[in-house]
Design an enzyme around this catalytic site. Structure first.
Site, short mmCIF file in Angstrom:
data_model
loop_
_atom_site.label_atom_id
_atom_site.label_comp_id
_atom_site.label_asym_id
_atom_site.label_seq_id
_atom_site.Cartn_x
_atom_site.Cartn_y
_atom_site.Cartn_z
N GLU B 50 0.88 -1.16 0.00
CA GLU B 50 0.00 0.00 0.00
C GLU B 50 0.93 1.21 0.00
O GLU B 50 1.70 1.40 0.94
CB GLU B 50 -0.86 -0.04 1.27
CG GLU B 50 -1.98 0.94 1.29
CD GLU B 50 -2.69 0.98 2.64
OE1 GLU B 50 -3.36 1.98 2.90
OE2 GLU B 50 -2.55 0.04 3.44
N ASP B 61 -5.76 9.80 9.62
CA ASP B 61 -4.46 9.40 10.13
C ASP B 61 -4.11 10.00 11.48
O ASP B 61 -4.41 11.15 11.76
CB ASP B 61 -3.37 9.77 9.12
CG ASP B 61 -3.46 8.91 7.87
OD1 ASP B 61 -3.63 7.69 8.03
OD2 ASP B 61 -3.41 9.46 6.76
#
Lengths: 398, 267
Positions: B50, B61
């Protein structure tokens, strides 16, 4: 024009619900609660009670006689949102959302704030209803609005300083979203502007439209007719959509949103999203955004912390594209000019945000006939900005 | 969709052997270091990668990835660099599936069509977009699949049964299961109830499940690997990279990834 948003939260191609999967359930829950309570008589009654007896609504519509004389044109009226409890229109939305949060059984409230006005309003309603409150605020804004930080703390809120990114409102909003993703089961996110994923832009508009509803009634009483123009400052745009919305079908009423041009829209330091942005996706919805060609969100600048966000509400983007509203801008310098003029002609110290709108009215009025009518939304009072003004103008008044 | 990724995931489900999909932030701490890290992971036996594109406002995040992506952006990383990284890996002969992780606005500005063309030309396999909800999946999914690329749906602990079902019908090579109610970030322990939830989900869903968010080390990966079809590790790897001298990044990443791969083999 069809009624917006549609059931998926779109105003034309703007809006929507672009949030992480974890938050989808919270948005669904919120839509269901809002749909249920917006029509509920008890809810309406309770909200009205607080708007009247706590907030001090209706706010007056003041004819600015001296300013009108000075500009030698259209009659200028001021919708006095500066006279709300806590000093700005933000509390209208906070009272609505806190009553909703209470009915949804949420015990913890989070909010983002730029200038601190929404943070103060949120801390206020949390104190009133005995709910735990945490406010996210960018480090830059914590410094330039230290008085509001202290006010929030006095009201019992916890203020979390955000040091990521540009350390302003957009980063505070991102951080509030991260908190919400983490604590979604217990926490209600009380967004302060007409931004975010559906249903926020619609819900915030609905809680702010009381501004326009009152203004319409008041101008009909004072003048026997509708105004020719409405003027309000725009960033997320909750005060503007609150004033505009009840007039949208009155096609003859022109609507002007005034963005912060900072040092000028042709410099790199401004927050004029409509003038210089392109549609994109941030914080849950599609709307005009200040961004690089690759889609990184741009840094912004405005003398007023409350206009320092790189986006704008989706409904404003829609009103812009359909041509129903016109978006213009005023620079820091122009806002300061209006700030002083209104203080000296009318004895009203407007918030620097609202000063942008006042400046545009000064630009418009002389070009209109003396029979014309302009309503300016005075979204907040300037007490919080006295320090900023002192720094910029102190020597002039020494 | 990416047939290779699809086949790998289907085999993982059939053999009950979970795969390893590590995450790297493109351009962190430099472009070449991220390339070295990616190579090292593939050498160590990672099934697929990824590759994260830094974005100014990464709302999903936690602090670790925020710092890394911000650092990468300030270093001058552009969207193009993720395609460059993929091209470099293909040139070096790596054939494993490579997925691009990006926030939606970046793709919107490029347009889905151009993104699909560029990704296909570079040799990529698909995209992971955390702020693209299932409701908006159809159009980009079709555009990507016309180029043989996959779009990965997310499911979370808060997803309703209807939404999980909807994700399961997207014909994706796998579903990205967000293991914690929260943002990305290494955590000391796995979320309570995670293993049971995953076990139940795997019985119910025909699409393989890959678990990400909050998995920090080989032991945790091993535990999750017993009840899922794949494991993603991001923040723990980024933390490791942040503490390592640039010249040593490849070696340290290879060691870490090899441990995870071993654990997954034996779990």
């Amino acid at each position: 024009m069809a009624s917006v948003p549609n059931s998926k939260g779109y105003f034309g191609s703007y809006g929507g619900q672009y949030v992480p999967e974890t938050l989808m359930v919270a948005h669904r829950e919120l839509i269901e609660a809002y749909e249920k309570f917006r029509k509920d008589l008890k809810f309406k009654k309770e909200l009205n009670y607080y708007l009247t007896n706590y907030d001090g609504r209706p706010t007056p519509l003041t004819f600015a006689a001296n300013l009108t004389k000075k500009t030698k044109g259209a009659k200028i009226y001021l919708k006095r949102e500066d006279l709300n409890h806590t000093g700005a229109h933000k509390i209208n939305n906070c009272l609505g959302q806190i009553l909703l949060a209470k009915r949804m059984g949420k015990k913890r409230i989070i909010a983002e704030t730029g200038a601190g006005q929404h943070g103060v309003a949120t801390a206020t309603v949390c104190a009133l209803f005995g709910l735990q409150c945490e406010v996210y605020m960018g480090e830059e804004d914590v410094h330039r609005q230290s008085l509001n930080v202290f006010r929030m703390k006095l009201l019992g809120a916890k203020v979390n300083t955000v040091t990521s990114g540009t350390k302003t409102l957009k980063d505070a909003t991102s951080e509030a979203l991260r908190d919400w993703v983490t604590n979604v089961k217990t926490t209600y996110y009380l967004i302060g502007s007409s931004v975010g994923g559906h249903p926020y832009p619609m819900m915030v508009r609905d809680f702010q439209k009381v501004i326009g509803i009152e203004a319409k009634r008041q101008i009909l009483k004072a003048e026997g007719r509708l105004p020719d123009a409405l003027v309000a400052c725009v960033n997320g745009g909750s005060n503007a959509i609150g004033l505009f919305y009840p007039f949208i079908k009155d096609k003859k009423v022109k609507m002007f949103g005034v963005e912060a041009a900072g040092d000028g829209v042709n410099t790199s330091r401004h927050a004029a999203t409509m003038a210089k942005g392109k549609p994109g996706i941030l914080h849950g919805s599609r709307s005009y955004l200040l961004q690089t060609s690759e889609g990184q969100i741009a840094e912004t600048h405005s003398i007023s912390a409350g206009l320092d966000y790189p986006g704008v509400g989706p409904e404003h983007s829609y009103l812009r594209d359909t041509g129903r509203a016109v978006y213009v801008s005023a620079t820091d310098k122009e806002a300061l000019e209006a700030f002083q003029l209104l203080a000296q002609t009318e004895g009203i110290l407007p918030a620097l945000e609202s000063s942008h709108a006042v400046f545009h009215a000064l630009r418009l009025a002389p070009k209109m006939s003396k029979k014309s009518i302009i309503i300016v939304n005075l979204s907040g009072r300037g007490d919080k900005d006295v320090n900023t003004a002192l720094n910029r103008l102190g020597s002039k008044y020494a | 969709m990416s047939q290779q990724l699809h086949n790998l995931m289907a085999a993982a489900r059939k053999n009950k052997k979970a795969l390893f999909l590590p995450y790297f932030c493109v351009g962190y701490p430099t472009f070449n270091a991220s390339l070295a890290a990616a190579e090292a992971a593939l050498e160590a036996g990672a099934t697929a990668l990824e590759l994260g594109v830094p974005f100014s406002d990464p709302i999903s995040d936690g602090p670790t990835l925020q710092k890394a992506t911000q650092f990468s952006l300030e270093n001058g990383t552009h969207f193009e660099d993720v395609f460059r990284l993929i091209r470099q890996l293909r040139m070096r002969g790596y054939e494993q599936p490579l997925l691009v992780m990006t926030y939606l606005n970046m793709v919107e500005q490029m347009t889905w069509r151009k993104f699909a063309e560029t990704l296909e030309a570079a040799g990529g396999d698909g995209a992971i977009v955390p702020d693209l909800p299932l409701e908006e999946f159809q159009e980009p999914k079709v555009i990507l699949s016309q180029k043989g690329l996959s779009l990965i749906p997310f499911i979370a602990p808060t997803s309703s049964p209807e939404r999980v079902k909807k994700a399961d019908t997207q014909e994706a090579p796998f579903l990205y299961y967000v293991s914690v109610t929260g943002v990305t970030g290494a955590r000391k322990t796995l979320a309570t109830g995670l293993l049971k939830t995953l076990g139940d989900l795997r019985k119910k869903l025909k699409t393989p499940i890959v678990v990400g968010f909050g998995i920090s080390n080989a032991d945790q990966a091993g535990q999750v690997g017993r009840v899922a079809d794949g494991v993603i590790i991001a923040s723990a790897l980024v933390q490791l990279i942040s503490k390592t001298k640039i010249s040593q990044i490849g070696k340290k990443v290879e060691l870490f990834c090899a441990q995870v791969v071993q654990k997954l083999k034996h779990s």
